[in-house]
Design a protein around this motif. Structure first.
Motif, PDB file in Angstrom:
ATOM      1  N   PHE A  13       0.626  -0.839  -0.057  1.00  0.00           N
ATOM      2  CA  PHE A  13      -0.330  -0.128  -0.008  1.00  0.00           C
ATOM      3  C   PHE A  13       0.950   1.228  -0.281  1.00  0.00           C
ATOM      4  O   PHE A  13       0.764   2.147  -0.502  1.00  0.00           O
ATOM      5  CB  PHE A  13      -0.871  -0.458   1.117  1.00  0.00           C
ATOM      6  N   ALA A 288      -8.736   1.791  -1.102  1.00  0.00           N
ATOM      7  CA  ALA A 288      -8.489   1.762  -0.101  1.00  0.00           C
ATOM      8  C   ALA A 288      -8.740   0.921   1.015  1.00  0.00           C
ATOM      9  O   ALA A 288      -8.419   0.169   1.132  1.00  0.00           O
ATOM     10  CB  ALA A 288      -8.624   3.036   0.651  1.00  0.00           C
ATOM     11  N   TYR A 291      -7.740  -2.842   0.269  1.00  0.00           N
ATOM     12  CA  TYR A 291      -6.731  -2.793   0.578  1.00  0.00           C
ATOM     13  C   TYR A 291      -6.840  -3.433   2.363  1.00  0.00           C
ATOM     14  O   TYR A 291      -5.988  -4.309   3.157  1.00  0.00           O
ATOM     15  CB  TYR A 291      -5.033  -1.958   1.298  1.00  0.00           C
TER      16      TYR A 291
END
Length: 301
Positions: A13, A288, A291
């Motif tokens: 990430f 996001a 992740y």
């Protein structure tokens, strides 16, 4: 092992946020593409060759990555986590996707020819006759579809593999990326050698595409979008890509369409610049969340 797997996801990430993509000269996916390229020709028995390619090349890529992580693990657990994180990073793509989609959308507001030209590399379609709204539609569609292909699928594979071991997790992500790369290069109806790759990719992407739709609905704060999208998700020829695209269209309340191929009428008009920009933001939030979800799964493992 759970902590090292979480560290690997976190590293992937961070690298995604900071670097977006490795340089093409050292990108493993580019190497994979060069390996696949010689098979993109006519064969006496294309389906036999294609089946072997679809089975062997992703497995070799997965075995190489898994072996590298396993060898690193014999030296140091943090080294293994770093290599697994690097491997995961090379199989995913989000920041560059979002940047390209935003650039295409912005260009439609002042330089339609530039927007059309830039779209060709993002969406892989002839944009010469597309209106500004159709160009924005294509950019939004591509962002949604590639969320599934380029991020959720390898992250999901990594998370599931982490239930076994860190090498298996990294290898699983590499395998999925190999399958997807073969499909993107060979999986066209005009290429019989790519039939097996296309069918395998359809199977592999079934769950990631639907999970991506859920993430888009959550990111857009509109869970009911899934119900509205379900009525149109089978419009595209692909059995999977319609789910994230239709869900994003429902979240935005717009029409998304590829002329002559499919239409997703979740609204009356093609997206405006503002609506398209919101669509790209929703995809970014969904990325996001993917992740975070992967990190949560591997932490639990």
């Amino acid at each position: 092992m759970a902590l090292t797997a979480v560290a690997a996801v976190a590293l992937a990430f961070v690298l995604e946020v900071v670097l977006a993509e490795p340089p093409a000269s050292v990108h493993p996916v580019a190497w994979l593409g060069r390996t696949v390229a010689p098979f993109d020709r006519e064969w006496a028995h294309p389906k036999v060759v294609g089946a072997l390619v679809a089975l062997v090349i992703p497995l070799v890529a997965a075995a190489l990555v898994a072996s590298l992580v396993a060898l690193a693990g014999r030296v140091d657990r943090l080294l293994a986590a770093a290599i697994a994180g690097l491997a995961l990073f090379t199989t995913t793509s989000l920041r560059m996707l979002l940047g390209e989609a935003r650039a295409v959308v912005a260009a439609t507001d002042g330089d339609l020819d530039a927007a059309r030209e830039r779209l060709e590399s993002l969406a892989g379609r002839d944009a010469s006759d597309l209106s500004a709204g159709e160009v924005r539609s294509a950019a939004v569609e591509s962002a949604a579809e590639n969320l599934a292909d380029g991020l959720v699928a390898p992250l999901l594979a990594f998370a599931v593999g982490a239930l076994v071991s860190l090498p298996v997790a990294a290898g699983a992500a590499a395998w999925v990326k190999g399958v997807n790369t073969l499909d993107s290069m060979l999986g066209y109806r005009s290429k019989p050698v790519g039939t097996a790759s296309a069918r395998l990719d359809d199977a592999v992407m079934w769950l990631p595409a639907r999970l991506s739709a859920v993430l888009v609905a959550v990111a857009g704060l509109d869970l009911s979008a899934l119900t509205r999208a379900s009525e149109h998700a089978d419009a595209p020829p692909s059995p999977n890509s319609g789910w994230p695209m239709a869900t994003l269209a429902a979240v935005l309340g717009v029409r998304l369409a590829k002329p002559g191929v499919y239409d997703l009428p979740l609204g009356e008009e093609f997206p405006t610049v503002a609506e398209s920009e919101r669509g790209v933001r929703v995809v970014g939030v969904a990325g996001a969340l993917s992740y975070a979800l992967a990190a949560g799964v591997v932490a639990w493992s």
